[in-house]
Design a protein around this motif. Structure first.
Motif, PDB file in Angstrom:
ATOM      1  N   ALA A  51      16.686  15.247  56.682  1.00 45.50           N
ATOM      2  CA  ALA A  51      17.602  16.005  57.542  1.00 45.50           C
ATOM      3  C   ALA A  51      17.143  17.435  57.795  1.00 45.50           C
ATOM      4  O   ALA A  51      17.953  18.339  57.989  1.00 45.50           O
ATOM      5  CB  ALA A  51      19.016  16.009  56.932  1.00 45.50           C
ATOM      6  N   GLY A  52      15.825  17.611  57.801  1.00 43.47           N
ATOM      7  CA  GLY A  52      15.313  18.932  58.152  1.00 43.47           C
ATOM      8  C   GLY A  52      15.627  20.033  57.148  1.00 43.47           C
ATOM      9  O   GLY A  52      15.525  21.213  57.457  1.00 43.47           O
ATOM     10  N   GLY A  54      14.871  22.571  54.414  1.00 43.30           N
ATOM     11  CA  GLY A  54      13.598  23.219  54.102  1.00 43.30           C
ATOM     12  C   GLY A  54      13.388  23.348  52.603  1.00 43.30           C
ATOM     13  O   GLY A  54      14.336  23.541  51.847  1.00 43.30           O
ATOM     14  N   ASN A 119      21.187  28.135  56.294  1.00 45.30           N
ATOM     15  CA  ASN A 119      19.788  28.504  56.521  1.00 45.30           C
ATOM     16  C   ASN A 119      19.658  29.895  57.150  1.00 45.30           C
ATOM     17  O   ASN A 119      18.744  30.167  57.916  1.00 45.30           O
ATOM     18  CB  ASN A 119      19.067  27.451  57.380  1.00 45.30           C
ATOM     19  CG  ASN A 119      17.563  27.500  57.175  1.00 45.30           C
ATOM     20  OD1 ASN A 119      17.088  27.972  56.141  1.00 45.30           O
ATOM     21  ND2 ASN A 119      16.813  27.030  58.152  1.00 45.30           N
TER      22      ASN A 119
ATOM     23  N   ALA B 145       8.470  29.838  56.540  1.00 48.87           N
ATOM     24  CA  ALA B 145       8.384  28.371  56.551  1.00 48.87           C
ATOM     25  C   ALA B 145       6.952  27.848  56.435  1.00 48.87           C
ATOM     26  O   ALA B 145       6.731  26.764  55.906  1.00 48.87           O
ATOM     27  CB  ALA B 145       9.038  27.831  57.816  1.00 48.87           C
TER      28      ALA B 145
END
Lengths: 551, 158
Positions: A51-52, A54, A119, B145
């Motif tokens: 689900a993305g 991170g 996030n 990221a």
């Protein structure tokens, strides 16, 4: 036959205040532990987060929730009830202040947690600028700190009241120790409060454009190192005061225990540069000066090691042990309240040795920001400290909830400790080894463009996954025991063990309670270690940095 | 305050060991020159590309200095310039690096080169490459990221 002291219970209302802190702490343990498991699995290369989500978001959760939330809530809860137990029940005003502190910390935690989950704050628990999180994240952390100050004010006020009622007498040992840790915490958190309130918050709100990164880091690490002693000292309280009573022995020396804590107050704070050895903008002579101060804590550490083992040996010999190590056999190896913290003490031996390497000026170059460092603090805070906190919970939670720590739970608790030791040996051992080969900390799985050196690290990362999985079983066990002790264990009385000094006639010198003196010396050391390099940093500052959101 | 005889011995021994240890570290730092990277020079992070030496990243031969080459790196999220560089074996090299945006690490696996790149500051480290082979450069300070994808390479050749 029970002595009077064994019958003293923490006041029911004070106990509720303590338990509120512990509920949050153990919820944090559950969430942070799960995050930790996921990290080790991702880094082993065997799992991709769904689900993305991170990796660095999970890593932020792990660090914030365990390093800042679990520790601060557990420690403040423990210190509050320890002071209530040894210096007397809180007044209703003090208790009210304690609740205000608790709710302030809890609201702050909630704010920071929401921002991390959205996030908006994947900046890890060190939140180094110029990565810029949402303003509510910084505000939430501010609330956590301010709440802890309010809790701290309760401890200071209870201490002052005790001294007033008992003129000329040294304060109860646990109260004294809680006070020292609280004073250290307040002095240290001024640094992180300054960077958050004066730099990061206005900057994240758009009130100012730029932030001075070096100053922000310096203020953070002024706080960041005493933070680890803030975690450690409550464990020392249990080792010095509680463990002797549990094994049936005596505190080796009340005065030396106090002196140890005073030395930690002096030498825990003016040492933050040893976290900044590899960075530009700080003169190497000042770095070395703070390295020297860092190593001063070796003296109280040696005193602690001596005291603990002297207590163990004296007790064993009093039970008829002979030979060099015969006393080892007399220790209560079936009692989780002793065995679990004892595993923690043992882990502190390699942990301390690793810490000496980390702080050794140029030697730091070999390990700085490698996963060796992660391995190191998983031995210190995530083994020595946390196992001691678990050991405290085994008598403190039932003491506060009016239940008992049953034989079945005791057995499970020992199994929990063994799982932790095995899991951590794998995980921390593999982290130390991979770190020496250059593997970085705080990094998701990567083959680094197929580099041969990076390929060597992968087997160690798999070992970390194995260790992490075993540790997660340990987390499930401790949560099960906690829930049992909080809600389901049979009703009864559980002792709050407080040791007595071996030599009751020896009164602790009153100079140890002279706070003007000790705080004065602590402040002088801080000013000496920081003023010149800090002024340099301001005078020679480069242009500040704009904010970046790179996740 | 009474201190047990054995504890006195233990503390004297421990403190003496500590003093010897700190002296070794201090002599290494101040007499042998093994200081951790502590360059005091600053730079405007937004103009890095236009300023010397960062307008010429890579290995540059220099004359009249204590070192033979300057190895210049510019870091930004999430890469290093140059992405690969060759260095002759035995060269005495001053590594000079900085960042254009956030904090990055600059670690060369298998060597002692390990320094922080703080925006606004220049980081330097003097070293000799005395082993041939490929050495991985990676970012060891979280920068976003793509942090774990941030690499470069030093090839030490004869």
């Amino acid at each position: 036959m029970k002595t009077v002291s064994e019958k003293i219970k923490v006041d029911r209302l004070d106990g509720k205040l303590g338990m509120a802190h512990f509920y949050v702490a153990f919820i944090a343990l559950a969430i942070g532990g799960l995050a930790g498991l996921l990290q080790t699995l991702v880094r082993s290369g065997k799992l991709v987060l769904p689900a993305g989500i991170g990796y660095y978001q999970i890593l932020t959760v792990h660090g914030v929730v365990l390093g800042l939330v679990l520790t601060t809530f557990f420690i403040m809860g423990f210190q509050l009830v320890a002071v209530s137990r040894t210096a007397g029940t809180f007044t209703s005003k003090q208790r009210m202040a304690g609740w205000i502190g608790f709710w302030t910390m809890t609201i702050g935690t909630f704010m920071a947690a929401v921002m991390i989950l959205l996030n908006e704050a994947s900046v890890l628990y060190t939140f180094y600028a110029p990565l810029q999180a949402h303003a509510l994240f910084y505000l939430g952390l501010t609330f956590v700190i301010v709440g802890s100050w309010i809790d701290g004010a309760v401890i200071i006020s209870a201490y002052a009241a005790w001294r007033k009622r008992n003129p000329g007498k040294p304060s109860p040992l646990l109260t004294f120790m809680s006070l020292v840790n609280t004073l250290m915490w307040i002095i240290a958190t001024i640094g992180v409060a300054a960077t958050v309130l004066l730099q990061l918050l206005p900057w994240s709100l758009g009130l100012v454009d730029r932030v001075d990164v070096a100053i922000s880091r310096t203020l953070f690490w002024y706080f960041g190192h005493p933070l680890v002693y803030f975690w450690l000292l409550p464990a020392y309280m249990a080792w010095y005061v509680v463990i002797p009573k549990i094994i049936g022995g005596k505190i080796f020396s009340d005065s030396l225990a106090r002196l140890t804590f005073i030395l930690f107050l002096l030498f825990s704070i003016p040492v933050g540069f040893h976290h900044q050895l590899m960075e530009p903008g700080i003169d190497p002579a000042w770095k070395f000066f703070q390295v020297i101060l860092t190593f001063m804590v070796i003296i109280p550490s040696l005193m602690t090691a001596f005291s603990l083992f002297a207590t163990f040996e004296t007790y064993g010999r009093s039970k008829g042990a002979t030979g060099l190590f015969g006393w080892m056999k007399k220790l209560p190896w079936g009692d989780a309240r002793f065995v679990v913290p004892f595993i923690g003490m043992l882990s502190f031996i390699p942990a301390g040795a690793g810490g000496i390497i980390n702080a050794s000026n140029q030697m730091n170059q070999v390990v700085h920001n490698t996963i060796w460092v992660t391995g190191h603090f998983h031995l210190t805070v995530a083994t020595a400290v946390i196992l001691t906190f678990f050991g405290i919970s085994y008598w403190l939670i039932p003491h506060l909830t009016g239940r008992t720590f049953t034989k079945a739970m005791n057995k499970l608790a020992i199994i929990q400790g063994v799982f932790w030791a095995i899991g951590m040996t794998f995980m921390s051992g593999a982290m130390h080894a991979a770190g020496l080969l250059g593997a970085p900390r705080r990094s998701s799985f990567s083959e680094y463009g197929g580099a041969a050196q990076a390929a060597e690290w992968i087997p160690y990362q798999v070992a970390q996954g194995v260790g992490g999985t075993i540790l997660f079983v340990g987390i499930i066990l401790i949560l099960y025991i906690f829930i049992n002790l909080a809600f389901f264990a049979p009703k009864g009385e559980e002792e709050f063990p407080i040791g007595e000094a071996a030599d009751e006639s020896e009164k602790a010198p009153m100079v140890l309670e002279n706070w003007k003196l000790w705080i004065g010396i602590a402040v002088l050391l801080i000013l000496f270690a920081y003023t010149i390099p800090f002024v340099d940093m301001i005078q020679n500052a480069p242009i500040g940095s704009k904010g970046y959101k790179l996740w | 305050m009474h201190i047990h005889k054995y504890e006195k011995i233990w503390l004297i021994f421990g403190t003496a060991t500590l003093l010897v240890f700190l002296s070794v570290v201090g002599v290494s730092a101040f007499y042998l020159g093994n200081q951790p990277p502590s360059c005091m020079a600053t730079v405007d992070p937004e103009k890095v590309d236009t300023l010397a030496p960062f307008n010429k990243p890579g290995l540059n031969k220099v004359e009249g200095k204590e070192w033979d080459y300057e190895l210049v790196f510019v870091a930004s999220a999430f890469n290093y310039t140059p992405g690969e560089v060759e260095v002759p074996l035995g060269a005495k090299v001053k590594v000079i690096a900085t960042t254009k945006d956030v904090i990055h690490g600059f670690s060369v696996a298998g060597t002692n080169i390990n320094m922080m790149l703080t925006p606004g500051y220049i980081s330097e480290y003097l070293t000799t490459f005395d082993k041939t082979g490929e050495f991985l450069i990676l970012c060891n300070e979280y920068c976003g990221a793509g942090h774990h994808m941030m690499t470069s390479k030093i090839k030490v050749v004869e």
